[in-house]
Design a protein around this motif. Structure first.
Motif, PDB file in Angstrom:
ATOM      1  N   GLY A  62       0.819  -1.212   0.000  1.00  0.00           N
ATOM      2  CA  GLY A  62       0.000   0.000   0.000  1.00  0.00           C
ATOM      3  C   GLY A  62       0.851   1.260   0.000  1.00  0.00           C
ATOM      4  O   GLY A  62       0.565   2.214  -0.725  1.00  0.00           O
ATOM      5  N   ASP A  63       1.915   1.268   0.804  1.00  0.00           N
ATOM      6  CA  ASP A  63       2.813   2.427   0.834  1.00  0.00           C
ATOM      7  C   ASP A  63       3.493   2.637  -0.516  1.00  0.00           C
ATOM      8  O   ASP A  63       3.674   3.774  -0.968  1.00  0.00           O
ATOM      9  N   THR A  64       3.873   1.544  -1.173  1.00  0.00           N
ATOM     10  CA  THR A  64       4.518   1.640  -2.483  1.00  0.00           C
ATOM     11  C   THR A  64       3.535   2.159  -3.531  1.00  0.00           C
ATOM     12  O   THR A  64       3.888   3.020  -4.346  1.00  0.00           O
ATOM     13  N   LEU A  65       2.301   1.646  -3.498  1.00  0.00           N
ATOM     14  CA  LEU A  65       1.285   2.152  -4.427  1.00  0.00           C
ATOM     15  C   LEU A  65       1.070   3.646  -4.229  1.00  0.00           C
ATOM     16  O   LEU A  65       0.976   4.411  -5.193  1.00  0.00           O
ATOM     17  N   VAL A 125      -0.567   5.296  -7.421  1.00  0.00           N
ATOM     18  CA  VAL A 125      -1.632   4.360  -7.777  1.00  0.00           C
ATOM     19  C   VAL A 125      -2.741   4.443  -6.732  1.00  0.00           C
ATOM     20  O   VAL A 125      -2.480   4.324  -5.533  1.00  0.00           O
ATOM     21  N   GLU A 126      -3.977   4.668  -7.177  1.00  0.00           N
ATOM     22  CA  GLU A 126      -5.123   4.687  -6.269  1.00  0.00           C
ATOM     23  C   GLU A 126      -5.567   3.259  -5.988  1.00  0.00           C
ATOM     24  O   GLU A 126      -5.747   2.467  -6.904  1.00  0.00           O
ATOM     25  N   ILE A 177      -6.015  -6.102  -1.807  1.00  0.00           N
ATOM     26  CA  ILE A 177      -5.925  -4.717  -2.256  1.00  0.00           C
ATOM     27  C   ILE A 177      -6.406  -4.669  -3.696  1.00  0.00           C
ATOM     28  O   ILE A 177      -5.982  -5.460  -4.524  1.00  0.00           O
ATOM     29  N   SER A 178      -7.330  -3.740  -3.962  1.00  0.00           N
ATOM     30  CA  SER A 178      -7.896  -3.596  -5.295  1.00  0.00           C
ATOM     31  C   SER A 178      -7.409  -2.315  -5.952  1.00  0.00           C
ATOM     32  O   SER A 178      -7.404  -1.254  -5.330  1.00  0.00           O
ATOM     33  N   VAL A 179      -6.996  -2.443  -7.209  1.00  0.00           N
ATOM     34  CA  VAL A 179      -6.652  -1.294  -8.044  1.00  0.00           C
ATOM     35  C   VAL A 179      -7.575  -1.379  -9.251  1.00  0.00           C
ATOM     36  O   VAL A 179      -7.435  -2.275 -10.071  1.00  0.00           O
ATOM     37  N   ALA A 180      -8.557  -0.473  -9.321  1.00  0.00           N
ATOM     38  CA  ALA A 180      -9.577  -0.605 -10.353  1.00  0.00           C
ATOM     39  C   ALA A 180      -9.695   0.598 -11.284  1.00  0.00           C
ATOM     40  O   ALA A 180     -10.258   0.480 -12.363  1.00  0.00           O
ATOM     41  N   LYS A 181      -9.182   1.749 -10.887  1.00  0.00           N
ATOM     42  CA  LYS A 181      -9.296   2.921 -11.759  1.00  0.00           C
ATOM     43  C   LYS A 181      -8.372   2.763 -12.955  1.00  0.00           C
ATOM     44  O   LYS A 181      -7.227   2.339 -12.826  1.00  0.00           O
ATOM     45  N   ARG A 182      -8.907   3.084 -14.126  1.00  0.00           N
ATOM     46  CA  ARG A 182      -8.188   2.862 -15.390  1.00  0.00           C
ATOM     47  C   ARG A 182      -6.781   3.462 -15.374  1.00  0.00           C
ATOM     48  O   ARG A 182      -5.814   2.827 -15.765  1.00  0.00           O
ATOM     49  N   ALA A 183      -6.650   4.693 -14.902  1.00  0.00           N
ATOM     50  CA  ALA A 183      -5.343   5.362 -14.885  1.00  0.00           C
ATOM     51  C   ALA A 183      -4.374   4.639 -13.946  1.00  0.00           C
ATOM     52  O   ALA A 183      -3.183   4.511 -14.242  1.00  0.00           O
ATOM     53  N   SER A 184      -4.873   4.140 -12.827  1.00  0.00           N
ATOM     54  CA  SER A 184      -4.014   3.437 -11.877  1.00  0.00           C
ATOM     55  C   SER A 184      -3.589   2.074 -12.407  1.00  0.00           C
ATOM     56  O   SER A 184      -2.443   1.657 -12.217  1.00  0.00           O
ATOM     57  N   LEU A 208      -0.908   2.698 -14.872  1.00  0.00           N
ATOM     58  CA  LEU A 208       0.340   3.025 -14.188  1.00  0.00           C
ATOM     59  C   LEU A 208       1.015   1.752 -13.678  1.00  0.00           C
ATOM     60  O   LEU A 208       2.231   1.592 -13.812  1.00  0.00           O
ATOM     61  N   MET A 209       0.238   0.835 -13.128  1.00  0.00           N
ATOM     62  CA  MET A 209       0.813  -0.444 -12.686  1.00  0.00           C
ATOM     63  C   MET A 209       1.365  -1.229 -13.874  1.00  0.00           C
ATOM     64  O   MET A 209       2.421  -1.850 -13.776  1.00  0.00           O
ATOM     65  N   ASP A 210       0.646  -1.208 -14.987  1.00  0.00           N
ATOM     66  CA  ASP A 210       1.122  -1.895 -16.187  1.00  0.00           C
ATOM     67  C   ASP A 210       2.492  -1.356 -16.619  1.00  0.00           C
ATOM     68  O   ASP A 210       3.360  -2.123 -17.027  1.00  0.00           O
ATOM     69  N   ARG A 211       2.675  -0.045 -16.508  1.00  0.00           N
ATOM     70  CA  ARG A 211       3.967   0.543 -16.877  1.00  0.00           C
ATOM     71  C   ARG A 211       5.077   0.157 -15.900  1.00  0.00           C
ATOM     72  O   ARG A 211       6.200  -0.044 -16.291  1.00  0.00           O
ATOM     73  N   HIS A 212       4.733   0.049 -14.617  1.00  0.00           N
ATOM     74  CA  HIS A 212       5.757  -0.253 -13.600  1.00  0.00           C
ATOM     75  C   HIS A 212       6.094  -1.734 -13.501  1.00  0.00           C
ATOM     76  O   HIS A 212       7.255  -2.088 -13.349  1.00  0.00           O
ATOM     77  N   ILE A 213       5.082  -2.609 -13.574  1.00  0.00           N
ATOM     78  CA  ILE A 213       5.347  -4.044 -13.365  1.00  0.00           C
ATOM     79  C   ILE A 213       4.889  -4.926 -14.507  1.00  0.00           C
ATOM     80  O   ILE A 213       5.107  -6.131 -14.480  1.00  0.00           O
ATOM     81  N   GLY A 214       4.211  -4.351 -15.490  1.00  0.00           N
ATOM     82  CA  GLY A 214       3.715  -5.139 -16.610  1.00  0.00           C
ATOM     83  C   GLY A 214       2.286  -5.567 -16.379  1.00  0.00           C
ATOM     84  O   GLY A 214       1.827  -5.647 -15.251  1.00  0.00           O
ATOM     85  N   PRO A 215       1.561  -5.843 -17.467  1.00  0.00           N
ATOM     86  CA  PRO A 215       0.154  -6.235 -17.340  1.00  0.00           C
ATOM     87  C   PRO A 215       0.000  -7.615 -16.707  1.00  0.00           C
ATOM     88  O   PRO A 215       0.861  -8.470 -16.813  1.00  0.00           O
ATOM     89  N   LYS A 216      -1.124  -7.806 -16.030  1.00  0.00           N
ATOM     90  CA  LYS A 216      -1.455  -9.086 -15.405  1.00  0.00           C
ATOM     91  C   LYS A 216      -2.293  -9.895 -16.398  1.00  0.00           C
ATOM     92  O   LYS A 216      -3.342  -9.445 -16.838  1.00  0.00           O
ATOM     93  N   TYR A 217      -1.799 -11.058 -16.751  1.00  0.00           N
ATOM     94  CA  TYR A 217      -2.546 -11.932 -17.667  1.00  0.00           C
ATOM     95  C   TYR A 217      -2.640 -13.310 -17.104  1.00  0.00           C
ATOM     96  O   TYR A 217      -1.833 -13.801 -16.435  1.00  0.00           O
TER      97      TYR A 217
END
Length: 62
Positions: free
Chosen positions: A21-24, A29-30, A43-50, A53-62
Protein backbone atom coordinates in the motif's frame (compact mmCIF):
# COMPACT_ATOMS: atom_id res chain seq x y z
CA UNK A 1 -15.61 1.97 -25.08
CA UNK A 2 -12.57 0.47 -23.41
CA UNK A 3 -12.68 -2.85 -21.56
CA UNK A 4 -12.55 -2.51 -17.79
CA UNK A 5 -9.53 -4.11 -16.17
CA UNK A 6 -8.86 -4.49 -12.51
CA UNK A 7 -5.80 -5.54 -10.60
CA UNK A 8 -5.91 -7.28 -7.27
CA UNK A 9 -3.40 -8.70 -4.87
CA UNK A 10 -3.94 -10.89 -1.82
CA UNK A 11 -1.69 -11.56 1.16
CA UNK A 12 -2.36 -12.35 4.81
CA UNK A 13 0.78 -10.59 6.11
CA UNK A 14 0.00 -7.15 7.49
CA UNK A 15 3.60 -6.05 6.92
CA UNK A 16 3.53 -7.04 3.24
CA UNK A 17 0.16 -5.35 2.70
CA UNK A 18 1.42 -2.18 4.40
CA UNK A 19 4.56 -2.16 2.22
CA UNK A 20 2.49 -2.75 -0.91
CA UNK A 21 0.00 0.00 0.00
CA UNK A 22 2.81 2.43 0.83
CA UNK A 23 4.52 1.64 -2.48
CA UNK A 24 1.28 2.15 -4.43
CA UNK A 25 0.86 5.51 -2.67
CA UNK A 26 4.46 6.49 -3.50
CA UNK A 27 4.00 5.90 -7.24
CA UNK A 28 0.53 7.47 -7.37
CA UNK A 29 -1.63 4.36 -7.78
CA UNK A 30 -5.12 4.69 -6.27
CA UNK A 31 -6.12 1.59 -4.32
CA UNK A 32 -8.59 0.40 -1.71
CA UNK A 33 -9.16 -2.64 0.49
CA UNK A 34 -11.13 -5.18 -1.54
CA UNK A 35 -12.98 -7.04 1.20
CA UNK A 36 -15.20 -6.36 4.16
CA UNK A 37 -13.18 -8.32 6.73
CA UNK A 38 -11.75 -6.65 9.81
CA UNK A 39 -8.23 -7.04 8.47
CA UNK A 40 -7.17 -6.11 4.95
CA UNK A 41 -6.09 -9.17 2.96
CA UNK A 42 -6.86 -7.94 -0.54
CA UNK A 43 -5.92 -4.72 -2.26
CA UNK A 44 -7.90 -3.60 -5.30
CA UNK A 45 -6.65 -1.29 -8.04
CA UNK A 46 -9.58 -0.60 -10.35
CA UNK A 47 -9.30 2.92 -11.76
CA UNK A 48 -8.19 2.86 -15.39
CA UNK A 49 -5.34 5.36 -14.89
CA UNK A 50 -4.01 3.44 -11.88
CA UNK A 51 -4.14 0.09 -13.68
CA UNK A 52 -2.26 1.67 -16.62
CA UNK A 53 0.34 3.02 -14.19
CA UNK A 54 0.81 -0.44 -12.69
CA UNK A 55 1.12 -1.89 -16.19
CA UNK A 56 3.97 0.54 -16.88
CA UNK A 57 5.76 -0.25 -13.60
CA UNK A 58 5.35 -4.04 -13.37
CA UNK A 59 3.72 -5.14 -16.61
CA UNK A 60 0.15 -6.24 -17.34
CA UNK A 61 -1.46 -9.09 -15.40
CA UNK A 62 -2.55 -11.93 -17.67
Amino acid sequence: MYPIRQEGRSNASGDILRLFGDTLDAVGVEWRPANQARTVQNISVAKRASVALMDRHIGPKY
